[in-house]
Motif scaffolding. Structure first.
Motif, mmCIF file in Angstrom:
data_model
loop_
_atom_site.group_PDB
_atom_site.id
_atom_site.type_symbol
_atom_site.label_atom_id
_atom_site.label_comp_id
_atom_site.label_asym_id
_atom_site.label_seq_id
_atom_site.Cartn_x
_atom_site.Cartn_y
_atom_site.Cartn_z
ATOM 1 N N VAL A 84 1.190 -1.432 0.576
ATOM 2 C CA VAL A 84 0.170 -0.146 -0.030
ATOM 3 C C VAL A 84 0.200 1.256 0.160
ATOM 4 N N ILE A 85 1.704 1.228 1.126
ATOM 5 C CA ILE A 85 2.332 2.247 1.045
ATOM 6 C C ILE A 85 3.736 3.072 0.052
ATOM 7 N N ILE A 86 4.552 1.730 -0.379
ATOM 8 C CA ILE A 86 4.776 1.967 -2.048
ATOM 9 C C ILE A 86 4.449 2.024 -3.072
ATOM 10 N N PHE A 87 2.970 1.721 -2.875
ATOM 11 C CA PHE A 87 2.499 1.331 -4.720
ATOM 12 C C PHE A 87 1.137 2.584 -4.348
ATOM 13 N N LEU A 88 0.773 2.939 -3.601
ATOM 14 C CA LEU A 88 -0.637 3.268 -3.642
ATOM 15 C C LEU A 88 0.021 4.941 -3.639
ATOM 16 N N VAL A 132 -1.943 7.372 -4.663
ATOM 17 C CA VAL A 132 -4.138 7.455 -4.960
ATOM 18 C C VAL A 132 -4.211 7.708 -3.856
ATOM 19 N N ILE A 133 -3.650 7.507 -2.632
ATOM 20 C CA ILE A 133 -4.749 7.852 -1.294
ATOM 21 C C ILE A 133 -3.894 8.879 -0.584
ATOM 22 N N PRO A 134 -4.768 9.779 -0.095
ATOM 23 C CA PRO A 134 -4.167 10.897 0.606
ATOM 24 C C PRO A 134 -3.562 9.818 1.678
ATOM 25 N N PRO A 135 -2.093 11.776 1.885
ATOM 26 C CA PRO A 135 -1.087 11.078 2.781
ATOM 27 C C PRO A 135 -1.413 10.468 4.289
ATOM 28 N N TRP A 136 -2.927 11.220 4.534
ATOM 29 C CA TRP A 136 -3.311 11.359 5.683
ATOM 30 C C TRP A 136 -4.096 9.703 5.590
ATOM 31 N N LEU A 137 -5.099 9.039 4.629
ATOM 32 C CA LEU A 137 -5.591 7.995 4.600
ATOM 33 C C LEU A 137 -4.530 6.954 4.539
ATOM 34 N N LEU A 138 -3.141 6.855 3.982
ATOM 35 C CA LEU A 138 -2.081 6.422 3.563
ATOM 36 C C LEU A 138 -1.888 5.462 4.757
ATOM 37 N N LEU A 139 -1.348 5.616 6.052
ATOM 38 C CA LEU A 139 -1.757 4.830 7.057
ATOM 39 C C LEU A 139 -2.008 3.862 7.351
ATOM 40 N N PRO A 140 -3.544 4.619 7.867
ATOM 41 C CA PRO A 140 -4.214 3.344 7.969
ATOM 42 C C PRO A 140 -5.094 2.864 6.773
ATOM 43 N N VAL A 141 -4.925 2.568 5.965
ATOM 44 C CA VAL A 141 -5.200 1.880 4.725
ATOM 45 C C VAL A 141 -4.256 0.059 5.108
ATOM 46 N N ALA A 142 -2.528 1.211 5.027
ATOM 47 C CA ALA A 142 -1.677 0.033 4.840
ATOM 48 C C ALA A 142 -1.901 -1.080 6.371
ATOM 49 N N LEU A 143 -2.802 -0.129 7.023
ATOM 50 C CA LEU A 143 -2.662 -0.898 8.109
ATOM 51 C C LEU A 143 -3.947 -2.034 8.139
ATOM 52 N N LEU A 144 -5.018 -1.216 7.414
ATOM 53 C CA LEU A 144 -6.184 -2.300 7.154
ATOM 54 C C LEU A 144 -5.530 -2.686 6.691
ATOM 55 N N LEU A 145 -5.370 -2.841 5.002
ATOM 56 C CA LEU A 145 -4.559 -3.890 4.069
ATOM 57 C C LEU A 145 -3.577 -5.392 5.209
ATOM 58 N N GLY A 146 -2.707 -4.196 5.848
ATOM 59 C CA GLY A 146 -2.298 -5.936 6.773
ATOM 60 C C GLY A 146 -2.812 -6.985 7.643
ATOM 61 N N VAL A 147 -3.925 -5.635 7.902
ATOM 62 C CA VAL A 147 -4.924 -7.087 8.869
ATOM 63 C C VAL A 147 -5.837 -7.945 7.846
#
Lengths: 364, 317
Positions: free
Chosen positions: A104-108, A111-126
């Motif tokens: 998520v962090i390297i390739f998206l 696409v994803i706004p910076p404030w949302l990147l970490l939450p999305v990354a954690l979610l996809l990790g889950v």
């Protein structure tokens, strides 16, 4: 004289506490024998380990750094173990959590706004961890394929796949051959707690433990898991859908391990690199068992296990001893624990030969 | 072409020997109704102690004795926990693996000579070299069987002997009875506890030998994690062999074969990343497991001992 085990009327509360505590001291004793045999003073070694793990706030925070992934994976496997589903795959599920978060962090990032990147990354990790656990769960639920082996073998596949990524296509081109991806941008770092390396994952773990305690002890679903674990036939008669429980419990189990992996890459290494997991997924099994599958106890046992790891590193630096001392101690913890488990359900009675002999003759 | 097949087969056998020892060992253990998941730790500890013993005594045979002893001891611990204390066999086996691999790593950094900072890694010691049998080794394809080390030759006796023992002797019948139905076996006058201890320990000794073959013959010397997950593959091989020692070799050769082919491919400069080739044995095992389970569901039985993994308590008849 004869020794007979008698089943207790109810599980002994005393033994529930005494056995784990006793086990810890027995393992320290056995460890002392090993240390003496390799010509080291066990007391100074243990003192150095304790100092390394708890000697200062910073040392303690390092213990927490190791304890956080153990808490999350330990909670994960204990869900599966409740229903006697042997998920030995927390290691691979953790790795997939890390890989998915890094992707998520390297390739998206564009696409994803910076404030949302970490939450999305954690979610996809889950999600990554959950899906990796879901495979063996579906195989077990539909075909009855033994889960011990599938979950375990998939660990190797996951680790090799992550190796392929950071040695191959995801490798940092400016990393001077270092096996790892580029460092994540700062806005995608998991916040750390007050100047230490311990990160917000600690809070995730505490919240997860509390939720899990509630779900396992206070909801119908948690109760049904327990029944499946204790007596599958009874569960079937009660009309519990075992297959569906297996799949959901494993998805949840894998999700927690995936979160552990996502927290490791975003909170500690801040890139996907070699040594993402130091066998946390395997130690998680000891954590869960020592904590007797109690989510709150998992938190404390994880800290103890983290302390053994940090303490092991410490004696390597200070005394030149192999850091695996910590792992040996961890391994030895379980034997007295397992052996002592008998006393929670059974009571040992010693019957004198002369009195017992005539009784033994009588056949019911 | 024949020469190529012969050489691949020879490498396969060499890679498979440790797997076969451990598989036969685990078959004995599981036939008695005890599931031992501690193989990885036992093989690692067998490998490090046998190498260290051979290194200091100069005798590979003493190394083997050490591996037998260590494998037997760890198995006895597993038997004590799962038979006498009736604890969960899965968890007990896993702790054997954790403890064994931790201790092996510890010993690998403590047993070495002072000049090497007590590390065993990088030291070279005595080893079992291949003994080429003149004449027989010249045969096409079958020649591969006769350019092996002594431990592999010993397998040619162990495999048929184990099959004979298990299926054609009274002791073998008793052993199978204990694994199938301990209550009935007990009623027949077979000592269930003694049988389970005996074959768990015997199995553990063979597993230790499997570890010794790695550090004394296949990849001589000690390296961290020398087994590379072989202990786990063996658990799957036992299922693949359907608990029959005569089939143990087939599975091990298949898996050893993947290893051998992989070396060939890498030498030939393949573009497939090494990681994907390394995944093959694990994926294959999973595939085999699925097929075996599916097959079992169809024909009801593939030979798993009915009481496998269950502890036995007389009072609970």
């Amino acid at each position: 004289m004869r020794f007979v085990f008698e089943k207790r009327q109810s599980v002994s509360r005393q033994a529930l506490v005494l056995v784990p505590v006793g086990s810890f001291f027995v393992s320290l004793l056995l460890g002392a024998v090993l240390l003496l045999a390799s010509k080291v003073n066990p007391l100074t070694t243990y003192a150095a380990m304790a100092h390394g793990a708890f000697g200062s706030w910073y040392n303690f925070s390092e213990t927490l750094v190791k304890a956080i992934p153990l808490m999350l994976t330990g909670l994960g496997v204990s869900i599966a173990f409740r229903m006697r589903f042997w998920n030995i795959g927390a290691e691979g599920q953790l790795v997939w959590g890390g890989v998915a978060a890094a992707w998520v962090i390297i390739f998206l990032a564009d696409v994803i706004p910076p404030w949302l990147l970490l939450p999305v990354a954690l979610l996809l990790g889950v999600v990554g961890g959950a899906l990796w656990a879901g495979g063996p769960a579906v195989l077990k639920a539909t075909l009855g394929v033994d889960e011990t082996l599938t979950t375990l073998l998939l660990n190797y596949v996951a680790i090799l796949f992550s190796q392929y990524l950071y040695y191959g296509p995801w490798r940092d081109p400016e990393g001077y051959g270092f096996p790892g991806t580029v460092q994540f941008p700062q806005f995608a770092w998991l916040p750390r707690l007050g100047g230490t390396r311990a990160h917000v994952g600690l809070i995730f773990a505490i919240v997860a433990a509390a939720l899990l305690w509630f779900v396992l002890n206070r909801t119908r679903w948690g109760f049904e898991l327990k029944i499946i674990g204790e007596n599958q036939t009874a569960a079937r008669y009660l009309g519990i859908n075992i297959a569906r429980h297996i799949v959901w419990a494993m998805l949840l189990s894998g999700a927690l391990s995936g979160l552990a992996g996502a927290c490791e890459v975003t909170g500690i290494s801040r890139r996907l690199q070699q040594g993402l997991s130091l066998g946390y997924g395997y130690t998680a099994i000891i954590v869960a068992w020592l904590a007797q599958l109690n989510p709150i106890a998992v938190l404390f046992v994880a800290i103890l296990m983290g302390a053994l790891l940090v303490g092991g590193d410490q004696v390597q630096m200070m005394m030149g001893l192999p850091a695996s001392v910590g792992i040996v101690l961890q391994g030895m913890l379980l034997f007295p624990m397992l052996a002592g488990g008998l006393f929670t359900e059974y009571r040992l009675r010693i019957i004198r030969a002369e009195k017992a002999a005539p009784v033994a003759e009588v056949q019911p | 072409m024949i020469a190529l097949i012969t050489s691949v087969l020879a490498i396969t056998l060499r890679a498979g020997t440790s797997l076969i020892y451990a598989t036969v060992g685990e078959i004995y253990t599981e036939r008695s109704g005890i599931l031992n998941l501690g193989l990885e730790g036992m093989m690692l500890l067998g490998a490090v102690t046998s190498f260290a013993t051979a290194y200091y005594t100069g005798s590979t045979w003493r190394g083997l004795l050490a591996a037998l002893a260590v494998g037997g001891l760890l198995a006895a611990l597993h038997a004590f926990i799962s038979v006498t204390m009736r604890a969960n066999q899965v968890v007990s086996g896993l702790s054997i693996t954790l403890f064994g691999s931790g201790l092996a790593s510890f010993l690998g950094q403590r047993l070495g000579p002072e000049s090497n900072n007590y590390y065993l890694v990088g030291m070279s010691g005595p080893r079992f070299s291949p003994l080429v049998i003149p004449g027989l080794s010249q045969l096409p394809i079958l020649g591969a069987l006769f350019e092996q080390d002594i431990l592999t030759y010993f397998l040619y006796i162990l495999l048929p002997l184990s099959w004979f023992y298990l299926y054609k002797t009274r002791n073998g019948l008793d052993l199978r009875a204990v694994g199938e139905n301990p209550q009935t076996a007990d009623a027949m006058g077979i000592n269930v506890v003694k049988t389970r201890y005996l074959y768990t320990i015997l199995g553990g000794m063979l597993v230790g030998l499997g570890g010794a073959h790695l550090s004394l013959a296949y990849t001589p010397g000690w390296t961290e994690n020398i087994t590379g997950g072989r202990g786990w593959i063996v658990i799957a091989l036992v299922i693949f062999a359907m608990w029959n020692p005569s089939r143990a070799a087939l599975g091990a050769i298949l898996f050893g074969g993947i290893n051998a082919v992989q070396f060939r491919l890498q030498a030939a400069g393949t573009t497939v990343p090494a990681e994907f080739l390394n995944m093959l044995p694990y994926l294959m095992t999973i595939f085999v497991l699925i097929v075996m389970t599916w097959w079992e569901a169809l024909s009801k039985r593939i030979g798993a001992p009915a009481a496998l993994g269950k502890s036995y308590m007389r009072e609970e008849k």
